[in-house]
Design a protein around this motif. Structure first.
Motif, PDB file in Angstrom:
ATOM      1  N   ASP A   1     -16.680 -33.589  41.114  1.00 18.06           N
ATOM      2  CA  ASP A   1     -16.522 -33.550  42.578  1.00 18.06           C
ATOM      3  C   ASP A   1     -16.206 -32.142  43.043  1.00 18.06           C
ATOM      4  O   ASP A   1     -16.794 -31.633  44.000  1.00 18.06           O
ATOM      5  CB  ASP A   1     -15.333 -34.433  42.999  1.00 18.06           C
ATOM      6  CG  ASP A   1     -15.761 -35.850  43.310  1.00 18.06           C
ATOM      7  OD1 ASP A   1     -16.880 -36.216  42.930  1.00 18.06           O
ATOM      8  OD2 ASP A   1     -14.966 -36.582  43.929  1.00 18.06           O
ATOM      9  N   LEU A   2     -15.258 -31.541  42.366  1.00 19.87           N
ATOM     10  CA  LEU A   2     -14.814 -30.204  42.768  1.00 19.87           C
ATOM     11  C   LEU A   2     -15.929 -29.180  42.593  1.00 19.87           C
ATOM     12  O   LEU A   2     -16.178 -28.353  43.460  1.00 19.87           O
ATOM     13  CB  LEU A   2     -13.590 -29.775  41.953  1.00 19.87           C
ATOM     14  CG  LEU A   2     -12.261 -30.426  42.344  1.00 19.87           C
ATOM     15  CD1 LEU A   2     -11.228 -30.241  41.247  1.00 19.87           C
ATOM     16  CD2 LEU A   2     -11.739 -29.822  43.649  1.00 19.87           C
TER      17      LEU A   2
ATOM     18  N   MET B   1      -9.277 -23.677  41.775  1.00 27.64           N
ATOM     19  CA  MET B   1      -9.435 -25.108  42.054  1.00 27.64           C
ATOM     20  C   MET B   1      -8.117 -25.854  41.829  1.00 27.64           C
ATOM     21  O   MET B   1      -7.782 -26.772  42.574  1.00 27.64           O
ATOM     22  CB  MET B   1     -10.513 -25.714  41.150  1.00 27.64           C
ATOM     23  CG  MET B   1     -11.918 -25.374  41.585  1.00 27.64           C
ATOM     24  SD  MET B   1     -13.102 -26.091  40.417  1.00 27.64           S
ATOM     25  CE  MET B   1     -14.633 -25.575  41.189  1.00 27.64           C
TER      26      MET B   1
ATOM     27  N   VAL C   1      -6.279 -28.236  44.523  1.00 25.28           N
ATOM     28  CA  VAL C   1      -5.925 -29.640  44.303  1.00 25.28           C
ATOM     29  C   VAL C   1      -4.438 -29.868  44.601  1.00 25.28           C
ATOM     30  O   VAL C   1      -4.063 -30.812  45.294  1.00 25.28           O
ATOM     31  CB  VAL C   1      -6.266 -30.066  42.854  1.00 25.28           C
ATOM     32  CG1 VAL C   1      -5.689 -31.430  42.537  1.00 25.28           C
ATOM     33  CG2 VAL C   1      -7.775 -30.089  42.653  1.00 25.28           C
TER      34      VAL C   1
ATOM     35  N   ARG D   1     -12.049 -31.407  51.983  1.00 25.20           N
ATOM     36  CA  ARG D   1     -12.068 -30.018  51.526  1.00 25.20           C
ATOM     37  C   ARG D   1     -13.531 -29.681  51.342  1.00 25.20           C
ATOM     38  O   ARG D   1     -14.228 -30.397  50.634  1.00 25.20           O
ATOM     39  CB  ARG D   1     -11.268 -29.907  50.232  1.00 25.20           C
ATOM     40  CG  ARG D   1     -11.488 -28.691  49.405  1.00 25.20           C
ATOM     41  CD  ARG D   1     -10.713 -27.476  49.858  1.00 25.20           C
ATOM     42  NE  ARG D   1      -9.267 -27.607  49.713  1.00 25.20           N
ATOM     43  CZ  ARG D   1      -8.418 -26.662  50.136  1.00 25.20           C
ATOM     44  NH1 ARG D   1      -8.882 -25.548  50.699  1.00 25.20           N
ATOM     45  NH2 ARG D   1      -7.120 -26.829  50.016  1.00 25.20           N
TER      46      ARG D   1
ATOM     47  N   THR E   1     -10.934 -35.095  49.263  1.00 27.07           N
ATOM     48  CA  THR E   1     -10.133 -34.384  48.267  1.00 27.07           C
ATOM     49  C   THR E   1      -9.712 -35.334  47.144  1.00 27.07           C
ATOM     50  O   THR E   1      -9.715 -36.551  47.308  1.00 27.07           O
ATOM     51  CB  THR E   1      -8.857 -33.812  48.899  1.00 27.07           C
ATOM     52  OG1 THR E   1      -8.091 -34.905  49.418  1.00 27.07           O
ATOM     53  CG2 THR E   1      -9.162 -32.846  50.021  1.00 27.07           C
TER      54      THR E   1
END
Lengths: 316, 316
Positions: free
Chosen positions: B32-33, B72, B76, B87, B92
């Motif tokens: 996802d990030l 990252m 988070v 985000r 998020t």
């Protein structure tokens, strides 16, 4: 553990000095943690393991502080997850300052521990450290995901506590030994001694969650179970044909009342679960002792025997 | 920033491979990030800074991944504090998986970034990194403590964004340069270029919080203000005699309605605040350019000019 009082005092002083910040809230949170007691078992084990080799006091006090700060960081982040209100009988950071501040108190402690590691560890030491931290993180997530799962097995449990506790114990003796020049056999036995002791330590902790005196442990009886973390005594109960059905019924609902906790605690005590758990803990302690026998006799080894004696009879 | 697309693809692939875990939830959160976009400005800056020296591709891609994973991790943990739901236009980790998992996703990313740093940084590099991480943590706590404080000054703000953003930009160019053998003047100018660019970058981000197109920025207008984080445009308003009283009245209550946010946003736009903020951002950009002029001409320097051009006109 009075035997190591001098070392503990020196360690606490070093950690306080090293963690001083211009942010008062950090200083308060960290003083709370340092003054909040704790056995300092991991630093003590680094220190003893190092005494088997070329002992460098300055380096060892820094590495020992690093391990304890890392451990504290995991406690602070753990308490966020578990919504723990008390730790070692004191209010936790997340309860006192809120989850938000607690996230960064943990990060700050991590950063401060890494400063000590970077300054004092060899490449190989750093790699072992990083690998351990990664496994601990994965373990925490596993524990969280296993919450309220009443199909959890003894094997799952052993895997979980290995990552949650034993690996950091093993890392402590490993780093103390490796960074003092020990290799091969000595290193192997010290590392494995740490691992096995860590396993028995966590099992004992989990037993004390049921049998302990709340005054001494600073923890409410059945606290882990209430948070959905099923430890060895509960898992043994779940595997016991005489209690399984009843236990499943209670645990299946998930959201426990005080009454549920009391009932399960009662069953745990009536059944063979505590005995079985104790036997399993002793098995790890026996293995730890086996590794001790392969180490050279002398004060460092006596110190490790002292820890074994203490561990097998501790009440908190 | 299409100019750096190849590098960005390579970087994303490396990060994905490096972060693979046996825990699916970790893989999902990290995918996802990584897929969630982001400009990868810090890695790009490491990469360019390194090209001024003895460029070692393997090492640089690892360091660049390390910096982005560290970044990252802070995002988070930040989102936990800010209770951020979006985000870069995506949900998020804390909103999708809960605060609890997000704590350990951040820790895991930290651990994974430290593995890359330990393997690739010199002692001096590691020390700079650790010092930066410590300052970032202190900065996060400062930002949290300054929340809803309408007496915050421009000076407080600049101090805050230095720790929140600029230091990591500076660290990126510093590490790229230092680990590629650069010293003295070149190292100095590249480091300071990073710092000044970081300052202007954060000011621009904070301007876009008011002037940006929500579609493009993936962020709601006035989101920081709603969370009690007063950025430069609001602080300029608080210092503006014509608006001060009215702004104080609104901000004093603390718990803002949509209407309050709209009213303050309107005042920010009517007043000279956006202009003043823009001028301040440009001042940092001018300083960054000054450092560029002291660097040898060629492709790496052209790349940095390209970033300057992009930064001065970006809309997201």
């Amino acid at each position: 553990m009075t035997r190591f009082n001098d070392f503990r005092i020196e360690l606490n002083n070093y950690m306080k000095k090293h963690c001083e910040s211009r942010r008062d809230i950090l200083n308060t949170a960290i003083s709370d943690l340092i003054n909040g007691g704790g056995k300092r078992l991991r630093p003590i084990m680094i220190n003893i393991a190092a005494s088997f080799g070329n002992y460098n006091k300055d380096k060892i006090i820094q590495l020992a502080s690093g391990i304890e700060l890392l451990h504290m960081a995991t406690l602070v982040h753990d308490d966020i997850i578990d919504e723990g209100k008390l730790r070692r009988g004191r209010e936790t950071a997340q309860h006192r300052f809120g989850k938000n501040i607690a996230v960064f108190v943990g990060d700050y402690l991590l950063a401060k521990s890494y400063i000590l590691f970077s300054n004092n560890l060899s490449r190989k030491g750093l790699n072992s450290l990083n690998k351990t931290v990664r496994l601990i993180c994965e373990g925490e997530i596993a524990q969280f995901q296993e919450k309220y799962n009443y199909h959890v097995t003894v094997r799952d449990y052993l895997k979980r506590i290995r990552r949650k506790t034993a690996l950091l114990f093993g890392l402590s003796t490993y780093l103390g030994a490796y960074e003092s020049g020990l290799r091969d056999n000595l290193l192997h036995h010290l590392y494995n001694f740490g691992l096995e002791l860590g396993m028995s330590f966590q099992i004992q902790d989990d037993l004390l969650d049921f049998t302990g005196d709340e005054e001494k442990t600073g923890k409410k009886v059945g606290q882990d179970m209430a948070a959905g973390i099923y430890t060895l005594p509960v898992i043994c109960l779940l595997e016991d044909g005489n209690y399984q059905k009843k236990a499943w019924q209670l645990l299946r609902q998930g959201d426990f009342t005080e009454g549920d906790i009391k009932q399960i605690t009662k069953m745990v005590k009536e059944s063979d679960s505590l005995n079985r758990s104790k036997t399993m803990g002793e098995r790890f302690l026996t293995r730890a002792i086996k590794h001790l026998k392969s180490l050279p006799a002398g004060k460092p080894r006596d110190d490790l025997y002292y820890i074994i004696d203490w561990q097998s009879s501790r009440e908190k």
